[in-house]
Design an enzyme around this catalytic site. Structure first.
Site, short mmCIF file in Angstrom:
data_model
loop_
_atom_site.label_atom_id
_atom_site.label_comp_id
_atom_site.label_asym_id
_atom_site.label_seq_id
_atom_site.Cartn_x
_atom_site.Cartn_y
_atom_site.Cartn_z
N ASP A 44 1.67 -46.54 -25.55
CA ASP A 44 2.60 -47.64 -25.81
C ASP A 44 1.95 -48.78 -26.58
O ASP A 44 0.73 -48.89 -26.64
CB ASP A 44 3.13 -48.21 -24.48
CG ASP A 44 4.07 -47.27 -23.76
OD1 ASP A 44 4.22 -46.11 -24.19
OD2 ASP A 44 4.65 -47.69 -22.73
N HIS A 188 -1.89 -46.65 -23.10
CA HIS A 188 -1.67 -47.67 -24.12
C HIS A 188 -2.74 -47.53 -25.18
O HIS A 188 -3.85 -47.07 -24.90
CB HIS A 188 -1.69 -49.06 -23.50
CG HIS A 188 -0.60 -49.28 -22.49
ND1 HIS A 188 -0.66 -48.75 -21.21
CD2 HIS A 188 0.59 -49.94 -22.57
CE1 HIS A 188 0.44 -49.09 -20.54
NE2 HIS A 188 1.21 -49.79 -21.34
#
Length: 226
Positions: A44, A188
């Site tokens: 992300d 992430h």
């Protein structure tokens, strides 16, 4: 005749030697284990000029593909990185435009966050996303209605790597080791520990005959790449 016989014998040995496989050739190409299942690696909060290149390099060097859930604001500011993700064989999903708490917003604002990101990613050369990752994993019926308008499938996760919370390299690798067929992990692109964990993630999956797959828009599960 004796000279001719010697020449014929030497020629015969040469032919046999040429046809006989060397040890390396006899072994054939390096054995690649069959995939007994597929998992969805997701990252992300990209893309960025600071982090995306290193992450893509690590993934490619270790033979991994992943779904990159991009924020619209970053796709608009770093379009070259969106194209780099595509070139590296990654899939791109929508992660809203500014990463707000969507469930606290009115429907019109939700629509703006989703729609602007679809446009930003497409404009950057990333195609039109079919997957959506809600910021913080927060969702409700109103958001699902908005997503349906854009033909987006909502993707949460089965395993949270906790990389956003300062997880160590060992902890991130261990989180990936818990994945089973069809499951999806949250990671992430900005934590250094996540990038450092990539080689060990690849080795861990390979040891279990699991492969990094795409996320099906139909089922929301990891499947073999199309």
């Amino acid at each position: 005749m004796r000279t001719l016989s010697k020449r014929l014998l030497a020629t015969g040995f040469a032919v046999v030697a040429a046809l006989a496989p060397t040890p390396a050739a006899a072994a054939g190409p390096a054995h690649v284990a069959a995939c007994n299942g597929y998992v969805g690696l997701t990252f992300d909060d990209g893309p960025s000029n600071a982090n995306t290149p290193a992450l893509l390099t690590a993934l490619r060097q270790n033979g991994l593909r992943a779904t990159m859930f991009n924020e619209g604001q970053f796709a608009a500011s770093a379009p070259a990185q969106v194209r780099a993700e595509i070139s590296a064989g990654m899939w791109i999903g929508n992660h809203s435009y500014t990463h707000p708490h969507l469930t606290q917003l009115p429907q019109a604002r939700m629509d703006s966050e989703v729609g602007r990101t679809q446009q930003a990613i497409a404009a950057a050369g990333g195609g039109t996303p079919r997957l959506f990752r809600p910021p913080f994993g927060e969702t409700n019926a109103t958001l699902r209605t908005v997503l349906a308008r854009y033909g987006l499938t909502q993707i949460i996760w089965d395993v949270d790597s906790q990389d956003w919370n300062g997880a160590s390299v060992d902890a991130i690798v261990a989180a990936n080791a818990r994945l089973t067929n069809g499951q999806i992990i949250l990671m992430h692109e900005w934590p250094a520990n996540t990038r450092a964990a990539i080689p060990r993630i690849a080795a861990t999956l390979a040891s279990r005959n699991l492969c990094a797959g795409m996320i099906s828009p139909q089922t929301g599960r990891a499947v073999a790449p199309a």
